[in-house]
Motif scaffolding. Sequence first.
Motif, PDB file in Angstrom:
ATOM      1  N   ARG A 193       0.853  -1.187   0.000  1.00 14.61           N
ATOM      2  CA  ARG A 193       0.000   0.000   0.000  1.00 14.61           C
ATOM      3  C   ARG A 193       0.893   1.242   0.000  1.00 14.61           C
ATOM      4  NH1 ARG A 193      -5.330  -0.623   1.818  1.00 14.61           N
ATOM      5  NH2 ARG A 193      -5.250   1.476   2.691  1.00 14.61           N
ATOM      6  N   HIS A 194       0.384   2.339  -0.554  1.00 15.94           N
ATOM      7  CA  HIS A 194       1.186   3.561  -0.648  1.00 15.94           C
ATOM      8  C   HIS A 194       1.699   3.992   0.724  1.00 15.94           C
ATOM      9  CE1 HIS A 194       0.213   3.960  -4.821  1.00 15.94           C
ATOM     10  NE2 HIS A 194      -1.076   4.126  -4.601  1.00 15.94           N
ATOM     11  N   SER A 195       0.825   3.941   1.721  1.00 14.93           N
ATOM     12  CA  SER A 195       1.217   4.380   3.061  1.00 14.93           C
ATOM     13  C   SER A 195       2.269   3.454   3.655  1.00 14.93           C
ATOM     14  CB  SER A 195      -0.007   4.443   3.976  1.00 14.93           C
ATOM     15  OG  SER A 195      -0.682   3.194   4.006  1.00 14.93           O
ATOM     16  N   THR A 196       2.149   2.139   3.402  1.00 15.25           N
ATOM     17  CA  THR A 196       3.130   1.187   3.921  1.00 15.25           C
ATOM     18  C   THR A 196       4.486   1.403   3.266  1.00 15.25           C
ATOM     19  OG1 THR A 196       1.374  -0.444   4.273  1.00 15.25           O
ATOM     20  CG2 THR A 196       3.640  -1.254   4.273  1.00 15.25           C
ATOM     21  N   TYR A 197       4.482   1.577   1.942  1.00 15.90           N
ATOM     22  CA  TYR A 197       5.742   1.823   1.227  1.00 15.90           C
ATOM     23  C   TYR A 197       6.416   3.084   1.750  1.00 15.90           C
ATOM     24  CZ  TYR A 197       8.966   3.395  -2.366  1.00 15.90           C
ATOM     25  OH  TYR A 197      10.082   3.872  -3.005  1.00 15.90           O
ATOM     26  N   ASP A 198       5.638   4.151   1.940  1.00 15.11           N
ATOM     27  CA  ASP A 198       6.217   5.413   2.412  1.00 15.11           C
ATOM     28  C   ASP A 198       6.797   5.243   3.808  1.00 15.11           C
ATOM     29  OD1 ASP A 198       6.558   8.374   2.024  1.00 15.11           O
ATOM     30  OD2 ASP A 198       5.316   8.404   3.828  1.00 15.11           O
ATOM     31  N   SER A 199       6.112   4.474   4.656  1.00 11.43           N
ATOM     32  CA  SER A 199       6.619   4.219   6.003  1.00 11.43           C
ATOM     33  C   SER A 199       7.917   3.432   5.955  1.00 11.43           C
ATOM     34  CB  SER A 199       5.568   3.448   6.811  1.00 11.43           C
ATOM     35  OG  SER A 199       6.076   3.056   8.061  1.00 11.43           O
ATOM     36  N   TYR A 200       7.985   2.399   5.108  1.00 12.90           N
ATOM     37  CA  TYR A 200       9.211   1.614   4.965  1.00 12.90           C
ATOM     38  C   TYR A 200      10.360   2.493   4.466  1.00 12.90           C
ATOM     39  CZ  TYR A 200       6.816  -2.917   5.505  1.00 12.90           C
ATOM     40  OH  TYR A 200       6.130  -3.992   5.992  1.00 12.90           O
ATOM     41  N   ARG A 201      10.071   3.306   3.462  1.00 13.71           N
ATOM     42  CA  ARG A 201      11.115   4.151   2.884  1.00 13.71           C
ATOM     43  C   ARG A 201      11.671   5.124   3.915  1.00 13.71           C
ATOM     44  NH1 ARG A 201      11.208   9.057   1.389  1.00 13.71           N
ATOM     45  NH2 ARG A 201       8.943   9.262   1.597  1.00 13.71           N
ATOM     46  N   ARG A 202      10.770   5.785   4.648  1.00 10.81           N
ATOM     47  CA  ARG A 202      11.213   6.764   5.642  1.00 10.81           C
ATOM     48  C   ARG A 202      12.002   6.096   6.767  1.00 10.81           C
ATOM     49  NH1 ARG A 202       7.461   8.523   8.351  1.00 10.81           N
ATOM     50  NH2 ARG A 202       5.597   7.597   7.412  1.00 10.81           N
ATOM     51  N   ASN A 203      11.544   4.934   7.243  1.00 10.29           N
ATOM     52  CA  ASN A 203      12.270   4.244   8.306  1.00 10.29           C
ATOM     53  C   ASN A 203      13.649   3.796   7.835  1.00 10.29           C
ATOM     54  OD1 ASN A 203      10.431   4.446  10.404  1.00 10.29           O
ATOM     55  ND2 ASN A 203       9.297   2.628   9.782  1.00 10.29           N
ATOM     56  N   ALA A 204      13.723   3.348   6.584  1.00  9.18           N
ATOM     57  CA  ALA A 204      15.022   2.930   6.044  1.00  9.18           C
ATOM     58  C   ALA A 204      15.970   4.118   5.945  1.00  9.18           C
ATOM     59  CB  ALA A 204      14.834   2.274   4.682  1.00  9.18           C
ATOM     60  N   GLU A 205      15.484   5.238   5.408  1.00  4.65           N
ATOM     61  CA  GLU A 205      16.347   6.400   5.193  1.00  4.65           C
ATOM     62  C   GLU A 205      16.711   7.109   6.496  1.00  4.65           C
ATOM     63  OE1 GLU A 205      14.160   8.785   2.460  1.00  4.65           O
ATOM     64  OE2 GLU A 205      14.763   7.611   0.691  1.00  4.65           O
ATOM     65  N   PRO A 263      21.508   5.396   8.258  1.00  2.00           N
ATOM     66  CA  PRO A 263      22.540   6.149   8.981  1.00  2.00           C
ATOM     67  C   PRO A 263      23.286   5.326  10.027  1.00  2.00           C
ATOM     68  CG  PRO A 263      20.481   7.389   8.861  1.00  2.00           C
ATOM     69  CD  PRO A 263      20.164   5.990   8.422  1.00  2.00           C
ATOM     70  N   ARG A 264      22.654   4.287  10.594  1.00  2.00           N
ATOM     71  CA  ARG A 264      23.256   3.565  11.715  1.00  2.00           C
ATOM     72  C   ARG A 264      23.933   2.263  11.311  1.00  2.00           C
ATOM     73  NH1 ARG A 264      21.484   5.564  16.782  1.00  2.00           N
ATOM     74  NH2 ARG A 264      19.897   7.203  16.569  1.00  2.00           N
ATOM     75  N   ILE A 265      23.275   1.451  10.492  1.00  2.00           N
ATOM     76  CA  ILE A 265      23.875   0.156  10.136  1.00  2.00           C
ATOM     77  C   ILE A 265      23.844  -0.079   8.626  1.00  2.00           C
ATOM     78  CG2 ILE A 265      23.372  -0.941  12.349  1.00  2.00           C
ATOM     79  CD1 ILE A 265      20.952  -2.262  11.034  1.00  2.00           C
ATOM     80  N   GLY A 266      23.596   0.973   7.865  1.00  2.00           N
ATOM     81  CA  GLY A 266      23.479   0.831   6.420  1.00  2.00           C
ATOM     82  C   GLY A 266      24.739   0.355   5.733  1.00  2.00           C
ATOM     83  N   LYS A 267      25.925   0.657   6.304  1.00  2.00           N
ATOM     84  CA  LYS A 267      27.183   0.277   5.663  1.00  2.00           C
ATOM     85  C   LYS A 267      27.567  -1.174   5.936  1.00  2.00           C
ATOM     86  CE  LYS A 267      29.150   4.946   5.690  1.00  2.00           C
ATOM     87  NZ  LYS A 267      30.282   5.804   6.153  1.00  2.00           N
ATOM     88  N   THR A 268      26.818  -1.841   6.802  1.00  2.87           N
ATOM     89  CA  THR A 268      27.111  -3.247   7.102  1.00  2.87           C
ATOM     90  C   THR A 268      26.875  -4.106   5.867  1.00  2.87           C
ATOM     91  OG1 THR A 268      26.373  -2.903   9.379  1.00  2.87           O
ATOM     92  CG2 THR A 268      26.561  -5.187   8.615  1.00  2.87           C
ATOM     93  N   ALA A 269      27.834  -4.988   5.579  1.00  2.00           N
ATOM     94  CA  ALA A 269      27.663  -5.896   4.440  1.00  2.00           C
ATOM     95  C   ALA A 269      26.459  -6.793   4.691  1.00  2.00           C
ATOM     96  CB  ALA A 269      28.916  -6.731   4.240  1.00  2.00           C
ATOM     97  N   ASP A 308      23.887  -7.777  15.705  1.00  4.56           N
ATOM     98  CA  ASP A 308      23.970  -6.426  15.127  1.00  4.56           C
ATOM     99  C   ASP A 308      22.601  -5.747  15.165  1.00  4.56           C
ATOM    100  OD1 ASP A 308      26.680  -6.814  14.491  1.00  4.56           O
ATOM    101  OD2 ASP A 308      26.145  -7.752  12.579  1.00  4.56           O
ATOM    102  N   LEU A 309      21.568  -6.513  14.818  1.00  2.00           N
ATOM    103  CA  LEU A 309      20.220  -5.956  14.822  1.00  2.00           C
ATOM    104  C   LEU A 309      19.717  -5.738  16.244  1.00  2.00           C
ATOM    105  CD1 LEU A 309      18.640  -8.010  11.897  1.00  2.00           C
ATOM    106  CD2 LEU A 309      19.315  -5.612  11.884  1.00  2.00           C
ATOM    107  N   THR A 310      20.038  -6.659  17.152  1.00  2.00           N
ATOM    108  CA  THR A 310      19.620  -6.498  18.543  1.00  2.00           C
ATOM    109  C   THR A 310      20.203  -5.219  19.131  1.00  2.00           C
ATOM    110  OG1 THR A 310      19.430  -8.893  18.861  1.00  2.00           O
ATOM    111  CG2 THR A 310      19.672  -7.537  20.840  1.00  2.00           C
TER     112      THR A 310
END
Length: 393
Positions: free
Chosen positions: A82-94, A99-105, A113-115
């Motif tokens: 859904r549009h709202s779900t996609y937007d929520s996923y995108r914002r949470n990812a960005e 910023p915190r663990i994005g560079k992890t392979a 790492d996730l915990t």
Amino acid sequence: MRGHIARQDDRYYVVIDDGIDPKTGKRRRTWHPAGKGKRAAERLLAELLEQKRTDTYVEPNRLTLAGYLLDEWLPLAQTDLRHSTYDSYRRNAELHVVPRIGKTALQKLRPIDLTKFYAELLRNGRRDGRGGLAPKTVHNIHQMIRKALEDAVQLNYVVRNAAASAKVPKPTSSRRREMQYWTADELRRFLDANTDSPHWPAWYVAANTGMRRGEVVGLRWRDVDLARARLAVRHTIISVAYEMRTSDAKTDRSERVIDLDARTVEVLQSHRTAQRRARLLLSDGYRNHDLVFAKADGEPIHPDVFGDAFERRVSRSDVPRIRFHDLRHTHATLLLQAGVPAKVVSERLGHATVAFTMQVYAHVIPGMQADAAAAFGDLVFGDNTDPEEGDDA
């Protein structure tokens, strides 16, 4: 398929022989770092050979978690969300993941790492530096990562889903916002004091049906049956990054039929007459979208503008401050207090289950249980003597 252990300097590697590349005619070999111990390299070799045998082998790559989420997973998942779900996923990812663990392979991401990432979000996850995110928000981020990694397993990018074993806060551990709702007198006072607002018919319908904000502004005349005093909730207008999107009802249960009382039918009849009159005056300037509640020219009302208008009127009225969504809470609370069965209230609200309705409106239950206890006591142990029957002389 074959493999062997190689040593370079003080480190061991497992080399997997993938045979001849049909495009180049050269032999393909993949090197896997195995650390400084030969025994660890032997275990890794056995594991990789077993993965090859069971067709679960994943070739090493340098894809990072950020690159996978933003460049591969989200673009592919957009069509299924859904549009709202996609937007929520995108914002949470960005805002939080990258910023915190994005560079992890991606292939080196571990449950620990996730915990640690979730724990850090709880402590200091707010972008303004004023503390941590709510457990429910962190749980939502986890759900996104877990789904993304499930797809990564299916795409053969990783062997296992690291999020499946990570420790994540339960959404129920967050402190629930204290529910706000009006009494019957407060609701009546607000509606009586704001009849001059162009949004008044919509507010009246919302208060008398428990419809969500997007459902109200997305209601169409074709879904209103004034003769039978009912309406059908089939569409909603939502705000995604402040852009209006028309969508189907939130869930299968959200698509529902709501019966109307006589006063609400009269409000809708008067509103339709006034809307038709405005349409005639504007002629070609009117944009007919079949919306029950629209701007003066027929265009859709932005959900955020609609909600803000309500809250401004509330602030100027002699009633407690509530949000527009609290009209829905008011509708349900007053019905339950009046003794309307929870199943009926659940159906009007479009909740998934009656149990969910009772959980949300638990604040009503203590009074209802007290009345039920008193009623049972009177029924069984009360004075049932017929006043016309007297003692024998």
